[in-house]
Design a protein around this motif. Structure first.
Motif, PDB file in Angstrom:
ATOM      1  N   UNK A  94      -5.624   6.851  -7.060  1.00 44.69           N
ATOM      2  CA  UNK A  94      -4.323   7.373  -6.626  1.00 44.69           C
ATOM      3  C   UNK A  94      -3.971   6.918  -5.206  1.00 44.69           C
ATOM      4  N   UNK A  95      -4.887   7.114  -4.287  1.00 44.33           N
ATOM      5  CA  UNK A  95      -4.589   6.801  -2.886  1.00 44.33           C
ATOM      6  C   UNK A  95      -4.334   5.313  -2.679  1.00 44.33           C
ATOM      7  N   UNK A  96      -5.232   4.471  -3.190  1.00 40.55           N
ATOM      8  CA  UNK A  96      -5.099   3.026  -2.955  1.00 40.55           C
ATOM      9  C   UNK A  96      -3.949   2.407  -3.726  1.00 40.55           C
ATOM     10  N   UNK A  97      -3.725   2.866  -4.973  1.00 43.31           N
ATOM     11  CA  UNK A  97      -2.720   2.255  -5.837  1.00 43.31           C
ATOM     12  C   UNK A  97      -1.312   2.813  -5.631  1.00 43.31           C
ATOM     13  N   UNK A  98      -1.228   3.994  -5.004  1.00 49.54           N
ATOM     14  CA  UNK A  98       0.083   4.631  -4.859  1.00 49.54           C
ATOM     15  C   UNK A  98       0.452   4.801  -3.384  1.00 49.54           C
ATOM     16  N   UNK A  99      -0.120   5.788  -2.729  1.00 49.65           N
ATOM     17  CA  UNK A  99       0.304   6.098  -1.363  1.00 49.65           C
ATOM     18  C   UNK A  99       0.037   4.953  -0.387  1.00 49.65           C
ATOM     19  N   UNK A 100      -1.150   4.363  -0.461  1.00 49.24           N
ATOM     20  CA  UNK A 100      -1.456   3.244   0.441  1.00 49.24           C
ATOM     21  C   UNK A 100      -0.670   1.995   0.051  1.00 49.24           C
ATOM     22  N   UNK A 101      -0.513   1.784  -1.248  1.00 49.61           N
ATOM     23  CA  UNK A 101       0.236   0.613  -1.723  1.00 49.61           C
ATOM     24  C   UNK A 101       1.696   0.645  -1.262  1.00 49.61           C
ATOM     25  N   UNK A 102       2.244   1.842  -1.100  1.00 55.52           N
ATOM     26  CA  UNK A 102       3.646   1.963  -0.687  1.00 55.52           C
ATOM     27  C   UNK A 102       3.861   1.581   0.782  1.00 55.52           C
TER      28      UNK A 102
END
Length: 229
Positions: A94-102
């Motif tokens: 979740x963190x790497x693929x969503x929030x950090x990716x954004x």
């Protein structure tokens, strides 16, 4: 010729004064500036193929400068248009693929669908997300089982949509009513994403105007002139 001009010419001829060189008038300077701006505007609109065709008409320095500019723009567009599908992720991602990716680059919109298996609304949304993702490859579309994302997340709240941008939640939507409910289409989803400024595009006609003619079966298939679900 005026007497003043004749007198000045005579003085210049005998070396008494130097000939006065008149500079361009303000109107002439303004006209040249406008012509230069118009020329730049035309060059800004040329593609790489257009520049190749105009090779004989353009100065080499100008041609090379605009070719380099177009190549840089093309590379930038290719680096952004890298998604094109809907990715299923796990809670650990979740963190790497969503929030950090954004947070990548100047910011990336990440559209996350919290879904539950077997629910019509979730199936419809996933179906249309996949269609929109193929067209707008610079937006990252992801899906995750709601209870995998958030412990004890109720199935009744699925589908829920979280849109991230630059590390923050930009938009949160529960259900699919915003997209037309069970009559939603890829076009109504696109329309709302344009409205929310997630997608940079234009649609000539509001797709919501045609939704009343769409009928829905329990299977989720949409037909004209059939009973409402």
């Amino acid at each position: 010729m005026s007497e003043k001009t004749e007198w000045e010419d005579a003085l210049v001829k005998h070396g008494i004064i130097k000939k006065t060189v008149k500079g361009p008038t303000q109107d002439e300077v303004h006209l040249k500036q406008m012509e230069a701006e118009q020329a730049r505007d035309k060059l800004d609109d040329l593609t790489l193929d257009d520049l190749d065709e105009a090779e004989d008409d353009l100065d080499d320095e100008i041609l090379n400068r605009y070719r380099a500019k177009r190549m840089a723009e093309l590379k930038q567009a290719m680096s952004k248009n890298k998604f094109g599908e809907i990715f299923q992720i796990s809670q650990q991602e979740y963190k790497s693929k969503v929030s950090e990716a954004s947070k990548e680059g100047d910011g990336v919109f990440v559209f996350l669908h919290l879904f539950v298996f077997g629910k019509l609304e979730c199936r419809l949304l996933n179906q249309h997300i996949a269609s929109v993702a193929k067209k707008f490859k610079y937006v990252k579309f992801c899906k995750i089982v709601g209870s995998d994302c958030i412990q004890n997340f109720p199935d009744s709240k699925c589908p829920t949509i979280l849109i991230y941008y630059k590390g923050d939640i930009y938009k949160q939507v529960e259900g699919i009513q915003a997209f037309g409910g069970k009559r939603m289409t890829a076009e109504t989803l696109t329309w709302k994403l344009i409205e929310w400024k997630v997608i940079d595009a234009k649609m000539e006609k509001n797709p919501f105007e045609n939704l009343n003619s769409i009928r829905v079966h329990k299977t989720g298939r949409r037909h004209d002139d059939e009973d409402d679900f």
